[in-house]
Motif scaffolding. Sequence first.
Motif, PDB file in Angstrom:
ATOM      1  N   GLN A  36     -86.407 -16.022  19.812  1.00  0.00           N
ATOM      2  CA  GLN A  36     -87.412 -15.065  19.345  1.00  0.00           C
ATOM      3  C   GLN A  36     -87.002 -13.637  19.697  1.00  0.00           C
ATOM      4  O   GLN A  36     -87.197 -12.716  18.903  1.00  0.00           O
ATOM      5  N   LEU A  85     -84.291 -12.701  17.239  1.00  0.00           N
ATOM      6  CA  LEU A  85     -84.854 -12.388  15.923  1.00  0.00           C
ATOM      7  C   LEU A  85     -85.521 -11.016  15.912  1.00  0.00           C
ATOM      8  O   LEU A  85     -85.469 -10.303  14.912  1.00  0.00           O
ATOM      9  N   SER A  86     -86.153 -10.638  17.021  1.00  0.00           N
ATOM     10  CA  SER A  86     -86.821  -9.334  17.070  1.00  0.00           C
ATOM     11  C   SER A  86     -85.815  -8.185  17.048  1.00  0.00           C
ATOM     12  O   SER A  86     -86.150  -7.081  16.627  1.00  0.00           O
ATOM     13  N   SER A 103     -79.065 -14.043   5.328  1.00  0.00           N
ATOM     14  CA  SER A 103     -79.766 -15.115   6.031  1.00  0.00           C
ATOM     15  C   SER A 103     -78.901 -15.781   7.099  1.00  0.00           C
ATOM     16  O   SER A 103     -79.330 -16.743   7.718  1.00  0.00           O
ATOM     17  N   ARG A 126     -82.877  -8.327  15.351  1.00  0.00           N
ATOM     18  CA  ARG A 126     -82.148  -8.345  14.079  1.00  0.00           C
ATOM     19  C   ARG A 126     -82.770  -7.360  13.097  1.00  0.00           C
ATOM     20  O   ARG A 126     -83.987  -7.192  13.079  1.00  0.00           O
ATOM     21  N   PRO A 127     -81.959  -6.725  12.270  1.00  0.00           N
ATOM     22  CA  PRO A 127     -82.532  -5.912  11.193  1.00  0.00           C
ATOM     23  C   PRO A 127     -83.301  -6.817  10.226  1.00  0.00           C
ATOM     24  O   PRO A 127     -82.964  -7.984  10.053  1.00  0.00           O
ATOM     25  N   GLU A 128     -84.331  -6.278   9.600  1.00  0.00           N
ATOM     26  CA  GLU A 128     -85.189  -7.109   8.753  1.00  0.00           C
ATOM     27  C   GLU A 128     -84.531  -7.507   7.438  1.00  0.00           C
ATOM     28  O   GLU A 128     -84.607  -8.630   7.016  1.00  0.00           O
ATOM     29  N   ARG A 129     -83.897  -6.572   6.777  1.00  0.00           N
ATOM     30  CA  ARG A 129     -83.335  -6.854   5.453  1.00  0.00           C
ATOM     31  C   ARG A 129     -81.832  -7.066   5.531  1.00  0.00           C
ATOM     32  O   ARG A 129     -81.050  -6.192   5.184  1.00  0.00           O
TER      33      ARG A 129
END
Length: 156
Positions: A119, A122-123, A131, A125-128
């Motif tokens: 988690q 993931l926080s 995958s 990581r860049p959003e766009r």
Amino acid sequence: MKIGASKGNGLLTKQADVISIDEENIMWKQGILGNPQTLLDTIVYLFGLNFALRSGGEHRNLTLDQLCIGENEQGPYLRYSEKISKTNQRGLKEFRVNPKCVTAYESDDPKRCIMKLYQQYLSLRPERVMSMVYLRPLIKAELRLQKYRNNVIKKS
């Protein structure tokens, strides 16, 4: 073929060395695993350990849709579902073989908990982005940004 085998060629198989629990504890204590700068290495190690990812190809092909976070009566979990593995290439012979699905539950130790570390990863990581799970940290971009901030402060 027989001549090569009689000379000993191909008799030794390559096998990875096993990391003992003591060696793993040493890596956690020395900060090789678990600190924010080695978060990616820690995630790679824990995914390999918990989800039995055996080859580099399995790690490279790992995507976000293969991992899901959920909760059941045993508690929060992280579930991995394989698409293709080293021993299951999803060809015609393996078509009816069920893909591996492994669940890792939350640990009592938050510093070693695969759920909390994933988690956190993931926080950060860049959003766009793609995958793919593993992304290379932008260390050079951070250095450039720091130099820019220092120059702006000096000029002011």
